[in-house]
Enzyme design. Structure first.
Site, PDB file in Angstrom:
ATOM      1  N   SER A  77       0.831  -1.201   0.000  1.00 27.80           N
ATOM      2  CA  SER A  77       0.000   0.000   0.000  1.00 27.80           C
ATOM      3  C   SER A  77       0.865   1.251   0.000  1.00 27.80           C
ATOM      4  O   SER A  77       1.999   1.252   0.514  1.00 27.80           O
ATOM      5  CB  SER A  77      -0.907  -0.005   1.245  1.00 27.80           C
ATOM      6  OG  SER A  77      -1.481   1.260   1.464  1.00 27.80           O
ATOM      7  N   TYR A 132      -1.268   0.352   9.965  1.00 33.35           N
ATOM      8  CA  TYR A 132      -1.418  -0.390   8.709  1.00 33.35           C
ATOM      9  C   TYR A 132      -0.186  -0.206   7.830  1.00 33.35           C
ATOM     10  O   TYR A 132       0.368  -1.171   7.298  1.00 33.35           O
ATOM     11  CB  TYR A 132      -2.670   0.104   7.996  1.00 33.35           C
ATOM     12  CG  TYR A 132      -2.929  -0.518   6.645  1.00 33.35           C
ATOM     13  CD1 TYR A 132      -3.314  -1.844   6.533  1.00 33.35           C
ATOM     14  CD2 TYR A 132      -2.811   0.238   5.476  1.00 33.35           C
ATOM     15  CE1 TYR A 132      -3.572  -2.411   5.289  1.00 33.35           C
ATOM     16  CE2 TYR A 132      -3.068  -0.319   4.237  1.00 33.35           C
ATOM     17  CZ  TYR A 132      -3.445  -1.640   4.148  1.00 33.35           C
ATOM     18  OH  TYR A 132      -3.699  -2.193   2.911  1.00 33.35           O
ATOM     19  N   LYS A 146       2.505  -3.059   6.664  1.00 30.47           N
ATOM     20  CA  LYS A 146       2.734  -3.327   5.243  1.00 30.47           C
ATOM     21  C   LYS A 146       4.212  -3.152   4.892  1.00 30.47           C
ATOM     22  O   LYS A 146       4.770  -3.908   4.079  1.00 30.47           O
ATOM     23  CB  LYS A 146       1.866  -2.413   4.383  1.00 30.47           C
ATOM     24  CG  LYS A 146       0.424  -2.878   4.251  1.00 30.47           C
ATOM     25  CD  LYS A 146       0.311  -4.216   3.546  1.00 30.47           C
ATOM     26  CE  LYS A 146      -1.112  -4.651   3.305  1.00 30.47           C
ATOM     27  NZ  LYS A 146      -1.199  -5.985   2.657  1.00 30.47           N
TER      28      LYS A 146
END
Length: 319
Positions: A122, A146, A150
């Site tokens: 991402s 997040y 990632k």
């Protein structure tokens, strides 16, 4: 041979499976494909005898050992706790986004023939001071749980590839818009909601400033690029296997202009601006444009415009 797709029962995973089967039918895959295995918490709803559905905890070694075997030629790792959910539950996000990724790589490592391993990352891996256009070698500096997990996943997958245990392609996807269905736990869920809901006559809220720049891809283009990632020969890929997948760079205001172009002034009027600091803290730390010359040269492609993505959604789900 088979391909395993984690998150295969989800919106993106289902479409990836469908496109993989179409690629196999067209003779585009580098090997015969007998089965695509969906591995998810929910069963796959795809109606094709070549699709086998397994449900369970992705971090369960016994489950992975049953699903991934000597016939596994490829693994798509799409399953993840999304940005909003990661912010709310650190431990769950770590278990799914870090621990399960490591367990999946360890299972793949034990195969005699290294499988092709597609990992969806991402643009949330970036943050801090960034140039207007992010180059392919910019260091990651995530500003969310997040994004941090990632970034950890990128390093793990690349290291297993460097060691020769998998043949990795790490796809940093743009934000997907317009995504059909209901809002999800991603902080960027509004990027679909401010288009999807008004086109169906439902009010929507925009939680970020209209000058927020976003890097976007339609679902169809994202899926096409994910399947293309499987097809690119390993010898054409760099040693650092992270690929910035092409997108279109637009402000939120320009997104709403595209909404009005497709749905009319009445659709645009259904979007209200209500700032949400929690969403802004995450989304406004992300880059809005990338230098993708390297991935374009490998055959990846963006949408022609964001308006074309809106028209694609309208044609498929509204008209």
């Amino acid at each position: 041979m088979n391909i395993v797709v984690t998150g295969g029962a989800g919106f993106l995973g289902s479409r990836v499976i469908t496109e993989l089967l179409a690629a196999a039918d067209a003779g585009k895959l580098p090997h015969p494909l007998t089965t695509v295995i969906s591995l998810d918490l929910s069963p796959s709803t795809l109606d094709d005898p070549r699709v086998v559905s397994h449900t369970g905890d992705l971090a369960d070694p016994a489950l992975l050992e049953r699903v991934i075997d000597a016939d596994t030629a490829g693994i798509y790792h799409l399953a993840a706790v999304l940005s909003g959910g990661s912010a709310e539950d650190f431990d769950l996000a770590h278990r799914v986004n870090v621990d399960a990724t490591h367990q999946l790589l360890e299972t793949a490592r034990r195969l005699d023939s290294p499988p092709t391993f597609i990992f969806t990352s991402s643009l949330a891996v970036f943050g801090g001071d960034m140039p207007d256009v992010v180059p392919s070698n910019l260091a990651t500096q995530p500003e969310s749980t997040y994004g941090a997990f990632k970034a950890i996943g990128e390093l793990m997958v690349n290291e297993y590839s460097r060691k020769g245990w998998v043949d990795a392609r790490i796809a940093r996807l743009p934000t997907i818009s317009v995504r059909p269905g209901s809002p999800n736990s991603a902080a960027s869920s509004f990027a679909s909601g401010i288009i999807r809901e008004p086109l169906q006559g439902i009010p929507a809220v925009c939680p970020v400033p209209l000058d927020t720049r976003m890097w976007l891809s339609s679902p169809n283009t994202a899926v096409a690029n994910l399947v293309h990632a499987y097809l690119v020969p390993a010898e054409r890929l760099p040693a650092w296997r992270v690929l910035d997948i092409p997108g279109v760079s637009v402000t939120v205001g320009e997104m709403l202009q595209a909404l009005e172009a497709v749905g009319g002034a009445e659709a645009r009027a259904l979007v209200s601006e209500v700032p949400d600091q929690a969403v802004m803290d995450i989304v406004c730390s992300w880059p809005g444009a990338f230098d993708v010359d390297a991935t374009l040269a490998l055959g990846f492609a963006p949408d022609s415009s964001f308006e074309s993505a809106v028209r694609q959604f309208h044609a498929e789900f509204v008209a």
